[in-house]
Write an enzyme that holds these catalytic residues in place. Structure first.
Site, PDB file in Angstrom:
ATOM      1  N   HIS A  91       0.875  -1.173   0.000  1.00  0.00           N
ATOM      2  CA  HIS A  91       0.000   0.000   0.000  1.00  0.00           C
ATOM      3  C   HIS A  91       0.916   1.227   0.000  1.00  0.00           C
ATOM      4  O   HIS A  91       1.847   1.309   0.825  1.00  0.00           O
ATOM      5  CB  HIS A  91      -0.856   0.018   1.259  1.00  0.00           C
ATOM      6  CG  HIS A  91      -1.992  -0.964   1.259  1.00  0.00           C
ATOM      7  ND1 HIS A  91      -1.834  -2.294   1.029  1.00  0.00           N
ATOM      8  CD2 HIS A  91      -3.330  -0.770   1.463  1.00  0.00           C
ATOM      9  CE1 HIS A  91      -3.022  -2.894   1.092  1.00  0.00           C
ATOM     10  NE2 HIS A  91      -3.943  -1.990   1.359  1.00  0.00           N
TER      11      HIS A  91
ATOM     12  N   GLU B 284      -1.935   5.985  -0.228  1.00  0.00           N
ATOM     13  CA  GLU B 284      -3.363   5.996   0.131  1.00  0.00           C
ATOM     14  C   GLU B 284      -3.592   7.262   0.967  1.00  0.00           C
ATOM     15  O   GLU B 284      -4.336   8.145   0.575  1.00  0.00           O
ATOM     16  CB  GLU B 284      -3.720   4.730   0.919  1.00  0.00           C
ATOM     17  CG  GLU B 284      -5.188   4.654   1.335  1.00  0.00           C
ATOM     18  CD  GLU B 284      -5.500   3.413   2.185  1.00  0.00           C
ATOM     19  OE1 GLU B 284      -4.579   2.814   2.779  1.00  0.00           O
ATOM     20  OE2 GLU B 284      -6.706   3.065   2.277  1.00  0.00           O
TER      21      GLU B 284
HETATM   22  N1  ADE Z   1      -5.952  -2.996   5.888  1.00  0.00           N
HETATM   23  C1  ADE Z   1      -7.167  -3.289   5.419  1.00  0.00           C
HETATM   24  N2  ADE Z   1      -7.563  -2.342   4.563  1.00  0.00           N
HETATM   25  C2  ADE Z   1      -6.567  -1.431   4.482  1.00  0.00           C
HETATM   26  C3  ADE Z   1      -6.368  -0.253   3.749  1.00  0.00           C
HETATM   27  N3  ADE Z   1      -7.281   0.241   2.907  1.00  0.00           N
HETATM   28  N4  ADE Z   1      -5.229   0.437   3.933  1.00  0.00           N
HETATM   29  C4  ADE Z   1      -4.294  -0.018   4.764  1.00  0.00           C
HETATM   30  N5  ADE Z   1      -4.436  -1.144   5.472  1.00  0.00           N
HETATM   31  C5  ADE Z   1      -5.562  -1.847   5.331  1.00  0.00           C
HETATM   32 ZN    ZN Z   2      -6.040  -2.265   1.176  1.00  0.00          ZN
END
Ligand code: ADE
Ligand code: ZN
Length: 340
Positions: A200, A203
């Site tokens: 990730h 975000e």
């Molecule tokens: N764990 C579950 N969903 C998540 C997300 N969108 N961002 C980071 N960690 C997560």
């Molecule tokens: Zn995620």
């Protein structure tokens, strides 16, 4: 029965892969109560409606606090199996033909469950799904980034007996304050072990974290990536490399990454030539499975049929299937597009 508009009907029948799905985030409140009851546990909520009413988040951390609490009801291999099979049934109804699902082993081992309970339960659920629904899948182990790198190394070690059935490692949980650089060594080890790497990035975290995920973690695919759009050099880099982004519109809306779906960066990402896919992230918490992500985004920003088809094609291209498997799945997308 509600009438589907032409775009929704097209999306509904389109073969697709899902590449960003936290299996613990597919646990619907009804199943949470079922598992709590059979495991003789008390939940902090009286009803399914009360659980759903609590799903009102201002940011990622707000959501994570509730999501980790919800995972406590998962106690047995049967629970993990049943949760996974329930997800695959919903995914199959959306014409998902292949899914690469995340799990968070530390969420379970830190409360005393052996690694095997989650891993064997999920793998059994994936096998049941393939037999019952014909949906293929792969499993990705995520490290929780709010914990330290030693804990990630311990998790990688604990996973060794399952590594022939785990395709790769990921990085999730609270992004800001936990940059990719914190996990550089464990990602290098995972790479040496032949595992795929995803993370990730962007975000909630800044473009600098996206650069780190590319330069230090050597990722094969990027989860979210939204804030890359703030950095011109990064946009060009992602376009040139055709790095697959697993974008999650309804998640972004629920976690206030975007104020309105109309402001979502996907149209600009596509215009700039980025390799975008659409995914549901934690569908039980964010109000929709993959087709809802396509449909609601299409409605909000006016996606064309070609753009929708391109993202379905991208979902197979960006998967960890073999080249021959990808080609076969993409041929199904092309046949559908040509016939519809
Ligand atoms: N764990 C579950 N969903 C998540 C997300 N969108 N961002 C980071 N960690 C997560
Ligand atoms: Zn995620």
């Amino acid at each position: 029965m509600t009438q589907l508009n032409a775009t929704d009907a097209y999306i509904a029948g389109l073969p697709k892969a899902e590449l960003h799905l936290h299996i613990e985030g597919s646990l619907e409140p009804e199943q949470m109560f079922e598992f709590a009851q059979r495991n003789k546990m008390i939940t902090p909520f009286d009803s399914v409606e009360a659980v759903r009413a609590a799903y009102d988040f201002s940011n990622l951390q707000d959501f994570l606090d509730i999501y980790y609490a919800g995972a406590n009801v998962l106690q047995t291999e049967q629970d993990f199996h049943d949760m996974a099979l329930a997800y695959f049934r919903r995914a199959a109804a959306d014409n998902v033909r292949h899914a690469e699902i995340f799990f968070d082993p530390q969420t379970h081992t830190d409360r005393g469950l052996p690694f095997s309970v989650a891993a064997d339960g999920l793998l059994a659920g994936m096998k049941s799904a393939e037999a019952e629904l014909g949906v293929t899948s792969k499993l990705i182990l995520c490290f929780l980034r709010h914990l330290d790198e030693d804990a990630a190394f311990d998790t990688l070690k604990a996973s060794e007996p399952w590594l022939d059935r785990i395709v790769g490692v990921g990085l999730d949980s609270s992004e800001v304050g936990h940059p990719p650089s914190k996990f550089e060594r464990v990602f290098a080890r995972a790479g040496d072990m032949g595992l795929k790497r995803v993370a990730h990035a962007g975000e909630e975290g800044p473009p600098a974290y996206v650069h780190e995920a590319l330069d230090l973690l050597h990722i094969d695919r990027m989860d979210h990536g939204n804030r890359s759009m703030e950095d011109e050099a990064l946009i060009e880099r992602l376009a040139d490399s055709q790095m697959t982004l697993t974008v999650c519109p309804l998640s972004n809306l629920k976690l206030c990454v975007v104020r309105d779906l109309k402001d979502h960066p996907v149209p600009e990402m596509l215009r700039r030539g980025l390799h975008v896919t659409l995914n549901s992230d934690d569908p039980a918490y964010f109000g929709g499975y993959v087709n809802q992500n396509y449909s609601q985004l299409a409605q909000a920003v006016g996606l064309t049929r070609d753009q929708v088809t391109q993202m379905a094609r991208n979902s197979f291209e960006g998967s960890f299937l073999t080249e021959a498997e990808k080609a076969a799945r993409i041929a199904e997308v092309e046949a559908y597009a040509a016939a519809t």
